[in-house]
Design an enzyme around this catalytic site. Structure first.
Site, PDB file in Angstrom:
ATOM      1  N   PHE A   1      -5.128  10.402   0.923  1.00 12.54           N
ATOM      2  CA  PHE A   1      -4.425  10.327   2.206  1.00 12.54           C
ATOM      3  C   PHE A   1      -3.023  10.897   2.063  1.00 12.54           C
ATOM      4  O   PHE A   1      -2.534  11.106   0.951  1.00 12.54           O
ATOM      5  CB  PHE A   1      -4.390   8.884   2.729  1.00 12.54           C
ATOM      6  CG  PHE A   1      -3.808   7.889   1.765  1.00 12.54           C
ATOM      7  CD1 PHE A   1      -2.462   7.585   1.790  1.00 12.54           C
ATOM      8  CD2 PHE A   1      -4.613   7.261   0.825  1.00 12.54           C
ATOM      9  CE1 PHE A   1      -1.921   6.669   0.896  1.00 12.54           C
ATOM     10  CE2 PHE A   1      -4.085   6.345  -0.064  1.00 12.54           C
ATOM     11  CZ  PHE A   1      -2.737   6.051  -0.024  1.00 12.54           C
ATOM     12  N   CYS A   2      -2.388  11.156   3.216  1.00 16.12           N
ATOM     13  CA  CYS A   2      -1.055  11.755   3.214  1.00 16.12           C
ATOM     14  C   CYS A   2      -0.328  11.388   4.501  1.00 16.12           C
ATOM     15  O   CYS A   2      -0.535  10.311   5.039  1.00 16.12           O
ATOM     16  CB  CYS A   2      -1.162  13.271   3.031  1.00 16.12           C
ATOM     17  SG  CYS A   2      -2.078  14.105   4.352  1.00 16.12           S
ATOM     18  N   ARG A   3       0.500  12.291   5.006  1.00 12.42           N
ATOM     19  CA  ARG A   3       1.247  12.023   6.230  1.00 12.42           C
ATOM     20  C   ARG A   3       0.408  12.307   7.477  1.00 12.42           C
ATOM     21  O   ARG A   3       0.413  11.545   8.432  1.00 12.42           O
ATOM     22  CB  ARG A   3       2.539  12.846   6.275  1.00 12.42           C
ATOM     23  CG  ARG A   3       3.404  12.576   7.494  1.00 12.42           C
ATOM     24  CD  ARG A   3       4.693  13.367   7.494  1.00 12.42           C
ATOM     25  NE  ARG A   3       4.500  14.794   7.297  1.00 12.42           N
ATOM     26  CZ  ARG A   3       4.189  15.668   8.249  1.00 12.42           C
ATOM     27  NH1 ARG A   3       3.997  15.272   9.488  1.00 12.42           N
ATOM     28  NH2 ARG A   3       4.041  16.942   7.957  1.00 12.42           N
TER      29      ARG A   3
END
Length: 109
Positions: A67-69
């Protein structure tokens, strides 16, 4: 899974929820500075540009959630992992989305 969910993360959290229940390896692929501002409890930070050189950290993991932004970098990380033979990789989308699922699971335990 639809086109946008494949790229930007799964909008149907059932697969993500199941992976979290089963002790998924949670990987935040944002930069160390972004990670330091807040992430998911129990997640490790392996920035997208380091994923390929740190494949050994993924070897014994059954379920992997990246996951990330926004879900874009995690989509790229998922592709890198799959191209290197890893299966059961989920693009969790945003770190807030994964955090919400993790918190819901922790409340049910």
């Amino acid at each position: 899974m639809g086109f946008f969910s494949a790229i930007f993360g799964n909008t149907d959290n059932s697969q993500l929820t199941e992976a979290v229940k089963n002790g998924a390896f949670l990987v935040d692929v944002r930069t160390p500075a972004e990670f330091a501002e807040g992430s998911v409890k129990g997640a490790v930070n392996i920035p997208l540009d380091k994923v390929e050189e740190q494949l050994s950290k993924f070897i014994v993991k059954k379920n992997i959630v990246v996951f990330c932004r926004s879900g874009n970098r995690s989509g790229q990380a998922k592709n890198i992992l799959e191209q290197n033979g890893f299966q059961d990789v989920i693009n969790g989308g945003t770190w807030q989305n994964v955090n919400q699922v993790v918190n819901q699971e922790n409340k049910q335990v």
